[in-house]
Design a protein around this motif. Sequence first.
Motif, short mmCIF file in Angstrom:
data_model
loop_
_atom_site.label_atom_id
_atom_site.label_comp_id
_atom_site.label_asym_id
_atom_site.label_seq_id
_atom_site.Cartn_x
_atom_site.Cartn_y
_atom_site.Cartn_z
N PRO A 65 44.50 -55.80 30.67
CA PRO A 65 45.72 -56.53 31.06
C PRO A 65 46.60 -55.65 31.87
CG PRO A 65 45.62 -56.92 28.59
CD PRO A 65 44.56 -55.88 29.04
N ALA A 66 46.64 -54.20 31.88
CA ALA A 66 47.51 -53.55 32.66
C ALA A 66 46.77 -53.38 33.97
CB ALA A 66 47.83 -52.21 31.95
N ALA A 67 45.37 -53.23 33.91
CA ALA A 67 44.57 -53.28 35.25
C ALA A 67 44.73 -54.53 35.99
CB ALA A 67 43.17 -52.92 34.80
N VAL A 68 44.65 -55.80 35.38
CA VAL A 68 44.92 -57.09 35.83
C VAL A 68 46.11 -56.98 36.73
CG1 VAL A 68 45.05 -59.51 35.69
CG2 VAL A 68 43.36 -58.11 34.22
N GLU A 69 47.24 -56.68 36.01
CA GLU A 69 48.56 -56.85 36.60
C GLU A 69 48.59 -55.69 37.76
OE1 GLU A 69 51.22 -58.54 36.00
OE2 GLU A 69 50.57 -59.52 34.10
N TYR A 70 47.97 -54.69 37.86
CA TYR A 70 48.06 -53.66 38.62
C TYR A 70 47.19 -54.04 39.99
CZ TYR A 70 47.29 -48.97 41.05
OH TYR A 70 47.31 -48.34 42.04
N VAL A 71 46.03 -54.42 39.64
CA VAL A 71 45.34 -54.94 40.83
C VAL A 71 45.89 -56.21 41.44
CG1 VAL A 71 42.82 -55.56 41.79
CG2 VAL A 71 43.22 -53.86 39.83
#
Length: 312
Positions: A65-71
């Motif tokens: 989820p953190a990667a989804v938010e970042y990208v």
Amino acid sequence: MIEAKGAGVRQEWSPEELLANWTLVDGDWDLVANKSGATRLGFSLLLKFFELEGRFPDVLEEVPPAAVEYVADLVKVPAADVAKYTLVGRTAEYHRKQIREVLGFRPSTVADEKALAEWLAVEVCPVELVEDRQREALLVECRARKIEPPGRTRVEKVLVAARGKREKMFCARTIGRLGEAGTARLLSLVSEDSEAGTALLAALKRDPGAVGLDYLLTEITKLNDVRSSGCPTGCSRAARGSWWPPGGHGRSRYTPRTSATPARTCGSPYSRRCAPPARRRSPTRWSTCWSPWSTRSTPVPSDGWRSSSPPS
């Protein structure tokens, strides 16, 4: 944590790790330039996931989820739109083809699976009995050969075939070292009318229990019974040599030979290997982050957040 193909995908990432591993750089922006909305976000996540894991996700929930938010923040698309992207269909298939081509990978074939099973049987199975480690070694070798790993079911079939090949190879070599006299002696022990032989084999297979004096005495008794059974001397020593790793004390696992020797290996012998930097820049301007599974190692700007936005 969601697991796929035997490998757990890490779900917790620090801001520094997100910057180093999930940032779109250089040619990445050219690939997403003609995409918009959920397609733009979904493609970007597939691209970075493949670079890190060496495979595509089975389900989008594998992406942290953190990667989804970042990208999503990078590509200027709401993170919630990732739910609109599907991993099945012509669009996703075309995206996977694009990513394979830009990273130099190709889909696996039946011939690849046979070759991988043979490699596992010779290089990994003799020294690594844990199934998850064998699976991890298979994924590492796929990366070394620039092959997209087969599907989950096919991976399991490759592992089963490799273990079967290894057992046949081990048994054939052991029987060859026993010789005719040793083989005849073992056959006599397992004959139906051999009560002594049945008792001996049952004792050899019995668990000695917790480590201690009784444990040592039990194992010594087993060794003496094997020596008195008539097997040729040196047979067990030859078998042991192929199962124990070289290197002596302090080396618990064997690093298998792969078709492409890595420049650097991170963590365990079967850990996902690090590639050398693809290009170098001034150390004051760029910092290179080593990703444990990274398909390509890309320098990330040291001023990160200002340089991670799409090029104008």
